[in-house]
Design a protein around this motif. Structure first.
Motif, short mmCIF file in Angstrom:
data_model
loop_
_atom_site.label_atom_id
_atom_site.label_comp_id
_atom_site.label_asym_id
_atom_site.label_seq_id
_atom_site.Cartn_x
_atom_site.Cartn_y
_atom_site.Cartn_z
N PHE A 1 96.43 21.92 45.92
CA PHE A 1 95.57 20.11 46.43
C PHE A 1 94.95 21.20 47.52
CE2 PHE A 1 93.36 17.49 48.44
CZ PHE A 1 92.58 16.68 47.44
N ASN A 2 93.90 21.42 47.83
CA ASN A 2 92.86 22.20 49.02
C ASN A 2 91.42 21.17 49.08
OD1 ASN A 2 94.54 24.98 48.96
ND2 ASN A 2 94.08 24.71 46.50
N LEU A 3 91.47 21.52 50.55
CA LEU A 3 90.69 20.98 51.10
C LEU A 3 89.79 21.13 51.38
CD1 LEU A 3 89.09 17.31 51.41
CD2 LEU A 3 90.62 17.34 53.92
N VAL A 4 88.09 21.07 51.49
CA VAL A 4 87.37 22.03 52.47
C VAL A 4 85.99 21.09 53.26
CG1 VAL A 4 85.49 24.09 51.79
CG2 VAL A 4 87.00 23.68 49.94
N VAL A 5 85.82 21.07 54.21
CA VAL A 5 85.41 20.28 54.92
C VAL A 5 84.76 21.33 55.84
CG1 VAL A 5 87.27 18.23 55.34
CG2 VAL A 5 86.81 20.35 56.77
N GLY A 6 83.92 20.61 56.30
CA GLY A 6 82.32 21.68 56.88
C GLY A 6 81.23 20.60 57.59
N ALA A 7 80.38 21.09 57.72
CA ALA A 7 79.07 20.23 58.17
C ALA A 7 78.30 20.55 57.22
CB ALA A 7 78.52 21.78 59.39
N PRO A 8 77.08 19.45 57.06
CA PRO A 8 76.55 19.75 55.90
C PRO A 8 75.86 21.04 55.70
CG PRO A 8 76.15 17.37 56.63
CD PRO A 8 77.40 18.19 57.85
N GLY A 9 75.45 21.12 54.75
CA GLY A 9 74.97 22.20 54.30
C GLY A 9 75.49 24.08 54.72
N SER A 10 77.04 23.77 55.13
CA SER A 10 77.85 25.12 55.05
C SER A 10 77.90 26.33 54.27
CB SER A 10 78.96 24.45 56.60
OG SER A 10 79.31 23.62 56.02
N GLY A 11 77.88 25.37 53.03
CA GLY A 11 78.18 26.05 52.02
C GLY A 11 80.27 25.91 51.95
#
Length: 76
Positions: free
Chosen positions: A13-23
């Protein structure tokens, strides 16, 4: 994808996080379309994103997008 350190562990189970618009969505969809198969289905969850229809329309511009995989219903 060398920046992932050799890949994503199977059954993880993988969580991908980042700022809006980061891809984030584009990265996850690219991985999913590359790996998804009838024997290996993929599921995408989002909680704070755009409506699914808008998201899929945007993703259609990329060469990795596979309309057949996005509409296949293989869950039994």
């Amino acid at each position: 994808m060398p920046f992932l350190g050799g890949g994503i562990p199977e059954f993880s189970f993988n969580l991908v996080v980042g700022a809006p618009g980061s891809g984030k969505t584009t990265l996850v969809h690219q991985i999913m379309f590359a790996l998804a198969a009838p024997q290996r289905p993929a599921v995408f969850f989002t909680v704070l994103g755009e409506p699914p229809l808008k998201m899929l329309r945007y993703q259609q511009q990329f060469s990795f997008f596979d309309f057949e995989k996005s509409t296949r219903r293989s869950i039994t």
